[in-house]
Scaffold this motif. Structure first.
Motif, PDB file in Angstrom:
ATOM      1  N   THR A  52     -13.758  61.479 -17.499  1.00 54.02           N
ATOM      2  CA  THR A  52     -13.380  60.699 -16.332  1.00 54.02           C
ATOM      3  C   THR A  52     -14.257  61.194 -15.200  1.00 54.02           C
ATOM      4  O   THR A  52     -14.213  62.381 -14.841  1.00 54.02           O
ATOM      5  CB  THR A  52     -11.889  60.884 -15.988  1.00 54.02           C
ATOM      6  OG1 THR A  52     -11.110  60.489 -17.119  1.00 54.02           O
ATOM      7  CG2 THR A  52     -11.500  60.056 -14.771  1.00 54.02           C
ATOM      8  N   ILE A  53     -15.063  60.281 -14.657  1.00 57.14           N
ATOM      9  CA  ILE A  53     -16.076  60.630 -13.665  1.00 57.14           C
ATOM     10  C   ILE A  53     -15.799  59.876 -12.383  1.00 57.14           C
ATOM     11  O   ILE A  53     -15.537  58.666 -12.416  1.00 57.14           O
ATOM     12  CB  ILE A  53     -17.482  60.271 -14.207  1.00 57.14           C
ATOM     13  CG1 ILE A  53     -17.765  61.047 -15.502  1.00 57.14           C
ATOM     14  CG2 ILE A  53     -18.555  60.513 -13.160  1.00 57.14           C
ATOM     15  CD1 ILE A  53     -18.916  60.491 -16.318  1.00 57.14           C
ATOM     16  N   GLU A  54     -15.851  60.572 -11.242  1.00 56.58           N
ATOM     17  CA  GLU A  54     -15.687  59.905  -9.956  1.00 56.58           C
ATOM     18  C   GLU A  54     -16.826  60.280  -9.020  1.00 56.58           C
ATOM     19  O   GLU A  54     -17.382  61.379  -9.098  1.00 56.58           O
ATOM     20  CB  GLU A  54     -14.342  60.259  -9.321  1.00 56.58           C
ATOM     21  CG  GLU A  54     -13.175  59.646 -10.062  1.00 56.58           C
ATOM     22  CD  GLU A  54     -11.862  59.736  -9.320  1.00 56.58           C
ATOM     23  OE1 GLU A  54     -11.810  60.311  -8.209  1.00 56.58           O
ATOM     24  OE2 GLU A  54     -10.864  59.220  -9.854  1.00 56.58           O
ATOM     25  N   GLY A  55     -17.160  59.343  -8.148  1.00 55.76           N
ATOM     26  CA  GLY A  55     -18.216  59.537  -7.161  1.00 55.76           C
ATOM     27  C   GLY A  55     -18.306  58.317  -6.273  1.00 55.76           C
ATOM     28  O   GLY A  55     -17.619  57.322  -6.489  1.00 55.76           O
ATOM     29  N   GLU A  56     -19.154  58.369  -5.266  1.00 58.99           N
ATOM     30  CA  GLU A  56     -19.310  57.253  -4.333  1.00 58.99           C
ATOM     31  C   GLU A  56     -20.123  56.117  -4.938  1.00 58.99           C
ATOM     32  O   GLU A  56     -19.871  54.948  -4.661  1.00 58.99           O
ATOM     33  CB  GLU A  56     -19.967  57.731  -3.037  1.00 58.99           C
ATOM     34  CG  GLU A  56     -19.115  58.690  -2.231  1.00 58.99           C
ATOM     35  CD  GLU A  56     -17.840  58.029  -1.726  1.00 58.99           C
ATOM     36  OE1 GLU A  56     -17.898  56.873  -1.262  1.00 58.99           O
ATOM     37  OE2 GLU A  56     -16.776  58.669  -1.812  1.00 58.99           O
ATOM     38  N   ALA A  57     -21.125  56.448  -5.726  1.00 58.69           N
ATOM     39  CA  ALA A  57     -22.014  55.452  -6.339  1.00 58.69           C
ATOM     40  C   ALA A  57     -22.549  56.042  -7.639  1.00 58.69           C
ATOM     41  O   ALA A  57     -23.663  56.554  -7.686  1.00 58.69           O
ATOM     42  CB  ALA A  57     -23.145  55.087  -5.387  1.00 58.69           C
ATOM     43  N   ILE A  58     -21.746  55.975  -8.683  1.00 57.64           N
ATOM     44  CA  ILE A  58     -22.100  56.592  -9.960  1.00 57.64           C
ATOM     45  C   ILE A  58     -23.261  55.836 -10.594  1.00 57.64           C
ATOM     46  O   ILE A  58     -23.242  54.606 -10.696  1.00 57.64           O
ATOM     47  CB  ILE A  58     -20.881  56.610 -10.901  1.00 57.64           C
ATOM     48  CG1 ILE A  58     -19.779  57.492 -10.304  1.00 57.64           C
ATOM     49  CG2 ILE A  58     -21.270  57.102 -12.291  1.00 57.64           C
ATOM     50  CD1 ILE A  58     -18.440  57.364 -11.006  1.00 57.64           C
ATOM     51  N   ASP A  59     -24.245  56.588 -11.034  1.00 59.54           N
ATOM     52  CA  ASP A  59     -25.426  56.031 -11.693  1.00 59.54           C
ATOM     53  C   ASP A  59     -25.187  56.103 -13.201  1.00 59.54           C
ATOM     54  O   ASP A  59     -25.390  57.146 -13.825  1.00 59.54           O
ATOM     55  CB  ASP A  59     -26.660  56.835 -11.285  1.00 59.54           C
ATOM     56  CG  ASP A  59     -27.947  56.311 -11.878  1.00 59.54           C
ATOM     57  OD1 ASP A  59     -27.905  55.498 -12.833  1.00 59.54           O
ATOM     58  OD2 ASP A  59     -29.018  56.738 -11.400  1.00 59.54           O
ATOM     59  N   TYR A  60     -24.760  54.988 -13.788  1.00 61.59           N
ATOM     60  CA  TYR A  60     -24.419  54.960 -15.218  1.00 61.59           C
ATOM     61  C   TYR A  60     -25.595  55.397 -16.082  1.00 61.59           C
ATOM     62  O   TYR A  60     -25.419  56.175 -17.018  1.00 61.59           O
ATOM     63  CB  TYR A  60     -23.944  53.564 -15.637  1.00 61.59           C
ATOM     64  CG  TYR A  60     -23.674  53.483 -17.118  1.00 61.59           C
ATOM     65  CD1 TYR A  60     -22.450  53.909 -17.638  1.00 61.59           C
ATOM     66  CD2 TYR A  60     -24.641  53.019 -18.010  1.00 61.59           C
ATOM     67  CE1 TYR A  60     -22.207  53.864 -19.004  1.00 61.59           C
ATOM     68  CE2 TYR A  60     -24.399  52.977 -19.373  1.00 61.59           C
ATOM     69  CZ  TYR A  60     -23.185  53.397 -19.862  1.00 61.59           C
ATOM     70  OH  TYR A  60     -22.946  53.365 -21.215  1.00 61.59           O
ATOM     71  N   ASP A  61     -26.795  54.901 -15.777  1.00 62.99           N
ATOM     72  CA  ASP A  61     -27.960  55.231 -16.596  1.00 62.99           C
ATOM     73  C   ASP A  61     -28.250  56.730 -16.582  1.00 62.99           C
ATOM     74  O   ASP A  61     -28.595  57.314 -17.611  1.00 62.99           O
ATOM     75  CB  ASP A  61     -29.192  54.450 -16.133  1.00 62.99           C
ATOM     76  CG  ASP A  61     -29.045  52.952 -16.385  1.00 62.99           C
ATOM     77  OD1 ASP A  61     -28.361  52.559 -17.353  1.00 62.99           O
ATOM     78  OD2 ASP A  61     -29.615  52.170 -15.605  1.00 62.99           O
ATOM     79  N   ALA A  62     -28.085  57.374 -15.419  1.00 58.18           N
ATOM     80  CA  ALA A  62     -28.305  58.818 -15.320  1.00 58.18           C
ATOM     81  C   ALA A  62     -27.247  59.576 -16.117  1.00 58.18           C
ATOM     82  O   ALA A  62     -27.561  60.561 -16.796  1.00 58.18           O
ATOM     83  CB  ALA A  62     -28.291  59.264 -13.860  1.00 58.18           C
ATOM     84  N   ILE A  63     -25.994  59.106 -16.054  1.00 53.99           N
ATOM     85  CA  ILE A  63     -24.908  59.749 -16.803  1.00 53.99           C
ATOM     86  C   ILE A  63     -25.178  59.627 -18.309  1.00 53.99           C
ATOM     87  O   ILE A  63     -25.064  60.602 -19.057  1.00 53.99           O
ATOM     88  CB  ILE A  63     -23.547  59.103 -16.464  1.00 53.99           C
ATOM     89  CG1 ILE A  63     -23.237  59.172 -14.972  1.00 53.99           C
ATOM     90  CG2 ILE A  63     -22.418  59.709 -17.296  1.00 53.99           C
ATOM     91  CD1 ILE A  63     -23.270  60.524 -14.353  1.00 53.99           C
ATOM     92  N   GLU A  64     -25.537  58.436 -18.743  1.00 53.76           N
ATOM     93  CA  GLU A  64     -25.825  58.212 -20.159  1.00 53.76           C
ATOM     94  C   GLU A  64     -26.970  59.106 -20.632  1.00 53.76           C
ATOM     95  O   GLU A  64     -26.902  59.709 -21.710  1.00 53.76           O
ATOM     96  CB  GLU A  64     -26.166  56.743 -20.395  1.00 53.76           C
ATOM     97  CG  GLU A  64     -26.390  56.391 -21.851  1.00 53.76           C
ATOM     98  CD  GLU A  64     -26.665  54.921 -22.057  1.00 53.76           C
ATOM     99  OE1 GLU A  64     -26.184  54.387 -23.068  1.00 53.76           O
ATOM    100  OE2 GLU A  64     -27.364  54.308 -21.218  1.00 53.76           O
ATOM    101  N   ALA A  65     -28.013  59.237 -19.809  1.00 49.98           N
ATOM    102  CA  ALA A  65     -29.155  60.082 -20.176  1.00 49.98           C
ATOM    103  C   ALA A  65     -28.740  61.549 -20.290  1.00 49.98           C
ATOM    104  O   ALA A  65     -29.165  62.248 -21.228  1.00 49.98           O
ATOM    105  CB  ALA A  65     -30.279  59.915 -19.148  1.00 49.98           C
TER     106      ALA A  65
END
Length: 95
Positions: A52-65
């Motif tokens: 479970t990830i929270e932030g103001e503007a989560i970068d999905y591609d960066a998380i996936e990488a």
């Protein structure tokens, strides 16, 4: 486009790195304000972890990488919350 504020993903990962190190590695992403890891299932070869990830503007591609760099793969995206604030699920009769 609305910014992602919460992302819940189901991840399959090898036993190494351990969940603690894996979560810290993913949590280093610039777009993450906080991360929660829950071990859902453990078998001989892999671990199933809910992030479970929270932030103001989560970068999905960066998380996936980052997940893939740590040896994991996103099995499913289970929740996405977008907009100016986080909206919690409202209970319904079928819940």
């Amino acid at each position: 486009m609305a910014q992602i504020r919460r992302l819940v993903v189901d991840v399959l990962k090898p036993h190494e790195p351990p969940v603690l190190a894996f979560t810290q590695q993913v949590g280093d992403a610039e777009s993450i304000a906080g991360i929660n890891a829950t071990l859902l299932e453990l078998d001989k070869e892999v671990q199933n972890v809910k992030l479970t990830i929270e932030g103001e503007a989560i970068d999905y591609d960066a998380i996936e990488a980052l997940i893939e760099d740590a040896g994991g793969t996103i099995h499913s995206v289970d929740q996405v919350v977008c907009g100016e604030y986080i909206v919690e699920n409202a209970p319904t009769p079928q819940d």
